[in-house]
Design a protein around this motif. Structure first.
Motif, PDB file in Angstrom:
ATOM      1  N   PRO A  12       7.507   6.392  -9.036  1.00  0.00           N
ATOM      2  CA  PRO A  12       6.472   6.470 -10.084  1.00  0.00           C
ATOM      3  C   PRO A  12       6.762   5.514 -11.232  1.00  0.00           C
ATOM      4  O   PRO A  12       7.908   5.363 -11.658  1.00  0.00           O
ATOM      5  CB  PRO A  12       6.540   7.920 -10.558  1.00  0.00           C
ATOM      6  CG  PRO A  12       7.240   8.660  -9.472  1.00  0.00           C
ATOM      7  CD  PRO A  12       8.152   7.664  -8.807  1.00  0.00           C
ATOM      8  N   ARG A  13       5.713   4.869 -11.702  1.00  0.00           N
ATOM      9  CA  ARG A  13       5.846   3.968 -12.846  1.00  0.00           C
ATOM     10  C   ARG A  13       6.004   4.765 -14.124  1.00  0.00           C
ATOM     11  O   ARG A  13       5.495   5.866 -14.256  1.00  0.00           O
ATOM     12  CB  ARG A  13       4.583   3.132 -13.008  1.00  0.00           C
ATOM     13  CG  ARG A  13       4.433   2.036 -12.038  1.00  0.00           C
ATOM     14  CD  ARG A  13       3.209   1.274 -12.431  1.00  0.00           C
ATOM     15  NE  ARG A  13       3.054   0.081 -11.647  1.00  0.00           N
ATOM     16  CZ  ARG A  13       2.096  -0.790 -11.843  1.00  0.00           C
ATOM     17  NH1 ARG A  13       1.197  -0.581 -12.782  1.00  0.00           N
ATOM     18  NH2 ARG A  13       1.999  -1.860 -11.090  1.00  0.00           N
ATOM     19  N   GLY A  25       0.821  -1.200   0.000  1.00  0.00           N
ATOM     20  CA  GLY A  25       0.000   0.000   0.000  1.00  0.00           C
ATOM     21  C   GLY A  25       0.853   1.247   0.000  1.00  0.00           C
ATOM     22  O   GLY A  25       2.086   1.190  -0.116  1.00  0.00           O
ATOM     23  N   PHE A  26       0.190   2.390   0.152  1.00  0.00           N
ATOM     24  CA  PHE A  26       0.855   3.685   0.095  1.00  0.00           C
ATOM     25  C   PHE A  26       0.368   4.557   1.244  1.00  0.00           C
ATOM     26  O   PHE A  26      -0.815   4.532   1.580  1.00  0.00           O
ATOM     27  CB  PHE A  26       0.543   4.379  -1.235  1.00  0.00           C
ATOM     28  CG  PHE A  26       0.991   3.586  -2.425  1.00  0.00           C
ATOM     29  CD1 PHE A  26       2.284   3.693  -2.900  1.00  0.00           C
ATOM     30  CD2 PHE A  26       0.120   2.711  -3.054  1.00  0.00           C
ATOM     31  CE1 PHE A  26       2.702   2.941  -3.989  1.00  0.00           C
ATOM     32  CE2 PHE A  26       0.524   1.962  -4.146  1.00  0.00           C
ATOM     33  CZ  PHE A  26       1.822   2.077  -4.615  1.00  0.00           C
ATOM     34  N   VAL A  27       1.293   5.323   1.813  1.00  0.00           N
ATOM     35  CA  VAL A  27       0.952   6.273   2.869  1.00  0.00           C
ATOM     36  C   VAL A  27       1.456   7.639   2.420  1.00  0.00           C
ATOM     37  O   VAL A  27       2.613   7.771   2.018  1.00  0.00           O
ATOM     38  CB  VAL A  27       1.618   5.888   4.212  1.00  0.00           C
ATOM     39  CG1 VAL A  27       1.289   6.906   5.289  1.00  0.00           C
ATOM     40  CG2 VAL A  27       1.186   4.495   4.642  1.00  0.00           C
TER      41      VAL A  27
END
Length: 86
Positions: free
Chosen positions: A76-77, A42-44
């Motif tokens: 970032p992709r 996940g991301f915070v």
């Protein structure tokens, strides 16, 4: 955030970080769109860069649910299908 246990949801992830870092803006656990199950990461988002940098060190290995988390910066992709465009 990686190595999240299946029972961790957005709320649990956010509260785990918010307890130590009040600048946390939100947290999101990535789920499979078909099954709705967690993909284990996940991301915070933080409001303050200084707290983010502290969390990178201090939260690595801390339990969230039943597993220790693996913490790293999100990279970032590259856009899909854009190779050679121009």
């Amino acid at each position: 955030v990686g190595d999240l246990s299946p029972e961790v949801n957005d709320f649990v992830l956010q509260e785990t970080f918010f307890q130590r870092y009040p600048s946390v803006r939100n947290a999101r656990v990535v789920t499979d769109p078909t099954t709705g199950r967690s993909k284990g990461f996940g991301f915070v988002r933080f409001g303050e860069e200084m707290e983010r940098d502290r969390a990178l060190v201090e939260m690595n290995g801390v339990l969230c649910g039943s597993r220790p988390m693996r913490i790293s910066l999100a990279i970032p992709r590259k856009p899909v299908g854009m190779a050679g465009a121009g």
